[in-house]
Design a protein around this motif. Structure first.
Motif, PDB file in Angstrom:
ATOM      1  N   THR A 290      46.240  30.712  82.772  1.00 49.65           N
ATOM      2  CA  THR A 290      46.333  29.253  82.689  1.00 49.65           C
ATOM      3  C   THR A 290      46.644  28.799  81.271  1.00 49.65           C
ATOM      4  OG1 THR A 290      44.786  28.964  84.530  1.00 49.65           O
ATOM      5  CG2 THR A 290      45.075  27.097  83.037  1.00 49.65           C
ATOM      6  N   VAL A 291      45.952  29.375  80.295  1.00 49.71           N
ATOM      7  CA  VAL A 291      46.177  28.990  78.895  1.00 49.71           C
ATOM      8  C   VAL A 291      47.572  29.399  78.454  1.00 49.71           C
ATOM      9  CG1 VAL A 291      45.426  29.357  76.525  1.00 49.71           C
ATOM     10  CG2 VAL A 291      43.727  29.028  78.330  1.00 49.71           C
ATOM     11  N   ARG A 292      48.030  30.575  78.874  1.00 51.76           N
ATOM     12  CA  ARG A 292      49.398  30.990  78.528  1.00 51.76           C
ATOM     13  C   ARG A 292      50.415  30.000  79.106  1.00 51.76           C
ATOM     14  NH1 ARG A 292      47.618  36.275  80.339  1.00 51.76           N
ATOM     15  NH2 ARG A 292      47.012  37.565  78.551  1.00 51.76           N
ATOM     16  N   ARG A 293      50.179  29.544  80.338  1.00 54.74           N
ATOM     17  CA  ARG A 293      51.098  28.590  80.965  1.00 54.74           C
ATOM     18  C   ARG A 293      51.092  27.265  80.217  1.00 54.74           C
ATOM     19  NH1 ARG A 293      48.951  28.768  85.391  1.00 54.74           N
ATOM     20  NH2 ARG A 293      47.861  26.765  85.539  1.00 54.74           N
ATOM     21  N   TRP A 294      49.904  26.809  79.800  1.00 51.59           N
ATOM     22  CA  TRP A 294      49.820  25.574  79.018  1.00 51.59           C
ATOM     23  C   TRP A 294      50.632  25.683  77.734  1.00 51.59           C
ATOM     24  CZ3 TRP A 294      43.787  24.853  79.273  1.00 51.59           C
ATOM     25  CH2 TRP A 294      43.431  24.346  80.535  1.00 51.59           C
ATOM     26  N   CYS A 295      50.517  26.829  77.073  1.00 56.49           N
ATOM     27  CA  CYS A 295      51.220  27.009  75.794  1.00 56.49           C
ATOM     28  C   CYS A 295      52.719  27.115  75.990  1.00 56.49           C
ATOM     29  CB  CYS A 295      50.704  28.278  75.099  1.00 56.49           C
ATOM     30  SG  CYS A 295      48.963  28.177  74.580  1.00 56.49           S
ATOM     31  N   ALA A 296      53.134  27.719  77.094  1.00 51.95           N
ATOM     32  CA  ALA A 296      54.558  27.917  77.325  1.00 51.95           C
ATOM     33  C   ALA A 296      55.249  26.665  77.848  1.00 51.95           C
ATOM     34  CB  ALA A 296      54.760  29.076  78.310  1.00 51.95           C
ATOM     35  N   THR A 297      54.517  25.881  78.650  1.00 52.30           N
ATOM     36  CA  THR A 297      55.121  24.678  79.246  1.00 52.30           C
ATOM     37  C   THR A 297      54.200  23.487  79.071  1.00 52.30           C
ATOM     38  OG1 THR A 297      54.183  25.274  81.397  1.00 52.30           O
ATOM     39  CG2 THR A 297      56.443  25.983  80.951  1.00 52.30           C
TER      40      THR A 297
ATOM     41  N   THR B 276      52.741  19.718  78.703  1.00 55.38           N
ATOM     42  CA  THR B 276      53.068  18.434  79.310  1.00 55.38           C
ATOM     43  C   THR B 276      52.288  17.358  78.585  1.00 55.38           C
ATOM     44  OG1 THR B 276      51.257  18.404  80.918  1.00 55.38           O
ATOM     45  CG2 THR B 276      53.244  19.638  81.518  1.00 55.38           C
ATOM     46  N   ARG B 277      52.495  16.100  78.970  1.00 58.10           N
ATOM     47  CA  ARG B 277      51.767  15.003  78.338  1.00 58.10           C
ATOM     48  C   ARG B 277      50.276  15.046  78.649  1.00 58.10           C
ATOM     49  NH1 ARG B 277      55.605   9.663  79.240  1.00 58.10           N
ATOM     50  NH2 ARG B 277      57.404  10.405  78.015  1.00 58.10           N
ATOM     51  N   MET B 278      49.892  15.788  79.659  1.00 59.00           N
ATOM     52  CA  MET B 278      48.495  15.888  80.058  1.00 59.00           C
ATOM     53  C   MET B 278      47.761  16.969  79.285  1.00 59.00           C
ATOM     54  SD  MET B 278      48.079  13.527  82.206  1.00 59.00           S
ATOM     55  CE  MET B 278      46.480  13.944  82.881  1.00 59.00           C
ATOM     56  N   ARG B 279      48.458  17.821  78.531  1.00 60.08           N
ATOM     57  CA  ARG B 279      47.808  18.884  77.779  1.00 60.08           C
ATOM     58  C   ARG B 279      48.682  19.319  76.612  1.00 60.08           C
ATOM     59  NH1 ARG B 279      49.071  21.170  82.865  1.00 60.08           N
ATOM     60  NH2 ARG B 279      50.824  22.626  82.788  1.00 60.08           N
TER      61      ARG B 279
END
Length: 430
Positions: free
Chosen positions: A418-425, A427-430
């Motif tokens: 999940t954290v890898r996905r947040w860092c790679a993509t 969004t305005r929510m994170r």
């Protein structure tokens, strides 16, 4: 700054062009500033001082820095895109890296040249300097004794012993000085601590010979605290870990010690009193009754001189205590966890900036050894804790960022993805 042509400079130029007051510079002057920048990386804990570090304007590309005056009081907390120049005052100001930083340094000569050529550019930094000087001038020591710095109250008349000293010699020195502890040191570096209790339980009760080396009965590598921490910080640490003696250390050098006698609570409106009693409540209703007193107590803390960051720190400590007690009550009801796990706090609680009425933001990390069907235990835990927090005045998160939501209650491997996905993509929510 070492670069590989104009392409390497382009991201730096784009970044600087978005920052006030650089965004208003003519193109050629912005280009001059970009090519003059020096890049450096700094780890958390590094400190800058006007007297010993290269002068100029430091701009944060990433990370965070605290600016403090000569009395170690916080004047400003800087993040990405903000800047500082310690030579501009106040006297004795320092900058401490609190999150690993990438910094751009505009050397003092280039910076002064731009200020001399552009009036608005110069005014921006003059106003910044005046604002920090006003903050330093306005500061008055807080009336609440728990906010006093440890270096003003710690005992510096220490009994120190060497690692090879026998326990009888240690006991004799403690008795002669009428103290309840001795610190085992080498070249002012703390190796361990020996207390009256250690002598009773580890020497006398076990029939150890008086020639036993002190290293065999000491508590090695004890918890320590820094000299600029407050009495409140020390009391919380000692309460949480069941300590009666807390060495004060600066850069691994032993300075003093704080004991429980230094932290005697005189009034029930002390925040530590509240934290201690929350940790002893038998049920949610009892915790709620304690927390309901917080608004009135907060008013008294502010009247006593507490500043906003200190109030936020205290309110966070209270919410931490409430969460821990609710977890303990839930575990007592549900039984042992089927796998190792960790409760997560997000948002203002994680930042130590809690305010009255803040909602709850939390999650759970579960060890990857979780077996099929054991997820039910963690669902029950999350429900009990989140329901308890809501009852105690920490409302449910409207965005469902809570351990009760499957997304925020996951095994470690899922969290990593999940954290890898947040860092790679992002969004305005994170």
């Amino acid at each position: 700054m070492t670069t590989e042509g104009d392409f390497a400079l382009a991201p730096v130029r784009d970044f600087l062009a978005r920052l006030p007051p650089f965004q208003d510079l003519p193109g050629e002057d912005l280009e001059q500033a970009v090519t003059a920048l020096l890049v450096s990386y700094h780890r958390r804990g590094e400190r800058f001082e006007a007297a010993s570090d290269e002068q100029g304007l430091r701009i944060l590309r990433s990370g965070a820095v605290d600016i403090r005056d000569g009395d170690h009081e916080l004047l400003d907390r800087l993040g990405e895109g903000e800047s500082f120049d310690l030579d501009a005052g106040p006297d004795g100001a320092t900058a401490t890296v609190i999150e690993d930083c990438l910094l751009y340094l505009l050397p003092v000569g280039d910076w002064r040249e731009l200020r001399n050529r552009h009036r608005d550019f110069d005014r921006f930094f003059s106003r910044q300097r005046d604002r920090r000087l006003r903050r330093a001038a306005r500061y008055q020591p807080a009336a609440n004794s728990l906010l006093r710095k440890l270096h003003t109250v710690m005992s510096t008349d220490l009994v120190t012993v060497a690692a090879q000293d026998p326990v009888q010699v240690v006991a004799q020195r403690m008795a002669a000085r009428r103290v309840s502890s001795a610190l085992v040191c080498t070249d002012q570096r703390l190796l361990g601590i020996v207390t009256d209790r250690d002598l009773r339980t580890r020497v006398v009760a076990r029939g150890q010979p008086s020639t036993t080396p002190v290293t065999q009965i000491m508590s090695p590598a004890p918890l320590t605290i820094g000299p600029t921490a407050s009495l409140f910080d020390a009391t919380l640490m000692m309460t949480r870990h069941g300590l009666h003696h807390l060495p004060v250390v600066d850069d691994e050098r032993l300075l003093g010690i704080v004991t429980t006698s230094d932290l005697m609570l005189a009034r029930e409106d002390d925040p530590v009193y509240l934290v201690q009693h929350i940790s002893r409540q038998p049920d949610v209703a009892s915790i709620r009754a304690r927390v309901m007193a917080v608004p009135a107590l907060m008013a008294s803390w502010i009247e006593a001189g507490m500043r906003a960051p200190q109030v936020g720190h205290i309110l966070t400590a209270i919410s931490d205590a409430v969460t821990r007690r609710l977890i303990a009550l839930a575990e007592a009801e549900l039984g042992p966890a089927p796998a190792p796990w960790c409760w997560l706090a997000f948002g203002s609680q994680a930042r130590g900036e809690q305010l009255p009425g803040a909602d709850q933001d939390n999650g759970i990390v579960i060890d990857d050894s979780l077996a099929a069907g054991d997820e039910v235990w963690f669902q029950a835990l999350a429900s009990r804790v989140s329901d308890g927090l809501d009852s105690c005045g920490y409302p449910y998160c409207k965005g469902a960022v809570m351990a009760t939501t499957d997304q925020w209650r996951q095994p470690l491997a899922v969290w990593r993805d999940t954290v890898r996905r947040w860092c790679a993509t992002p969004t305005r929510m994170r």
